[in-house]
Write a protein that holds these residues in place. Structure first.
Motif, mmCIF file in Angstrom:
data_model
loop_
_atom_site.group_PDB
_atom_site.id
_atom_site.type_symbol
_atom_site.label_atom_id
_atom_site.label_comp_id
_atom_site.label_asym_id
_atom_site.label_seq_id
_atom_site.Cartn_x
_atom_site.Cartn_y
_atom_site.Cartn_z
ATOM 1 N N LYS A 94 4.409 4.263 -8.588
ATOM 2 C CA LYS A 94 3.786 5.167 -9.562
ATOM 3 C C LYS A 94 4.634 6.421 -9.752
ATOM 4 O O LYS A 94 4.809 6.882 -10.887
ATOM 5 C CB LYS A 94 2.369 5.541 -9.132
ATOM 6 N N GLN A 95 5.153 6.970 -8.676
ATOM 7 C CA GLN A 95 5.994 8.163 -8.790
ATOM 8 C C GLN A 95 7.260 7.868 -9.594
ATOM 9 O O GLN A 95 7.710 8.695 -10.392
ATOM 10 C CB GLN A 95 6.346 8.713 -7.407
ATOM 11 N N ASN A 121 2.407 3.408 -4.357
ATOM 12 C CA ASN A 121 2.406 4.849 -4.633
ATOM 13 C C ASN A 121 3.794 5.334 -5.030
ATOM 14 O O ASN A 121 3.937 6.172 -5.927
ATOM 15 C CB ASN A 121 1.883 5.619 -3.424
ATOM 16 N N SER A 158 0.832 -1.211 0.000
ATOM 17 C CA SER A 158 0.000 0.000 0.000
ATOM 18 C C SER A 158 0.864 1.257 0.000
ATOM 19 O O SER A 158 0.450 2.303 -0.496
ATOM 20 C CB SER A 158 -0.940 0.005 1.202
ATOM 21 N N ILE A 209 -6.144 5.591 -10.514
ATOM 22 C CA ILE A 209 -5.819 5.802 -9.106
ATOM 23 C C ILE A 209 -5.179 4.518 -8.573
ATOM 24 O O ILE A 209 -5.700 3.420 -8.793
ATOM 25 C CB ILE A 209 -7.089 6.175 -8.316
ATOM 26 N N VAL A 210 -4.078 4.650 -7.870
ATOM 27 C CA VAL A 210 -3.281 3.502 -7.436
ATOM 28 C C VAL A 210 -4.095 2.458 -6.660
ATOM 29 O O VAL A 210 -4.043 1.275 -6.998
ATOM 30 C CB VAL A 210 -2.050 3.964 -6.618
#
Length: 137
Positions: A24-25, A21, A17, A89-90
């Motif tokens: 993704k960055q 993110n 979790s 959205i992740v």
């Protein structure tokens, strides 16, 4: 918490979790294929000593073809997941990706003749409904 396997799954879900993110960055900062290759190359380099410590080299050689197939399937999975993660959205993408366990449940039942599939069908149904709700809304 008493069941080791379930506890480990919760730990992995918590870690993922956060790292999803970050993933993704990283993809946004470079591109999906380059970032995925670099991340899994580093993971592979870290894992090589662990694998050779726990497994005999002849055992690895005897299963090499299966390991190649597994590696190609994993590469396909991470490539598609990398492109998907930048387009939505992740948490939505991760929840849909995690619903792949549904296929594992049915493979286990049909190909490996696992018993007591009724015990997991409720959880499978909940995951399927969740995936449909995410897709629709």
């Amino acid at each position: 918490i008493k069941d080791k396997g379930s506890f480990y799954v919760l730990i992995v879900a918590f870690i993922w979790s956060i790292t999803a993110n970050l993933f993704k960055q990283g993809i946004i900062g470079s591109n999906p294929i380059f970032f995925s290759v670099m991340v899994y190359l580093v993971i592979s380099i870290i894992m090589i000593p662990i694998i050779f410590k726990r497994h005999n080299i002849s055992n690895i050689k005897s299963h090499f073809n299966m390991l190649i197939i597994l590696g190609l399937a994993s590469a396909f999975m991470i490539s598609t997941a990398s492109y998907a993660i930048i387009s939505t959205i992740v948490p939505y993408m991760i929840s849909l990706k995690r619903s792949s366990i549904i296929f594992a449940i049915f493979f286990g039942y049909f190909f490996f003749k696992e018993k007591n599939i009724r015990n997991v069908l409720l959880g499978t149904a909940i995951m399927l409904v969740g995936g449909i709700l995410i897709t629709v809304f």
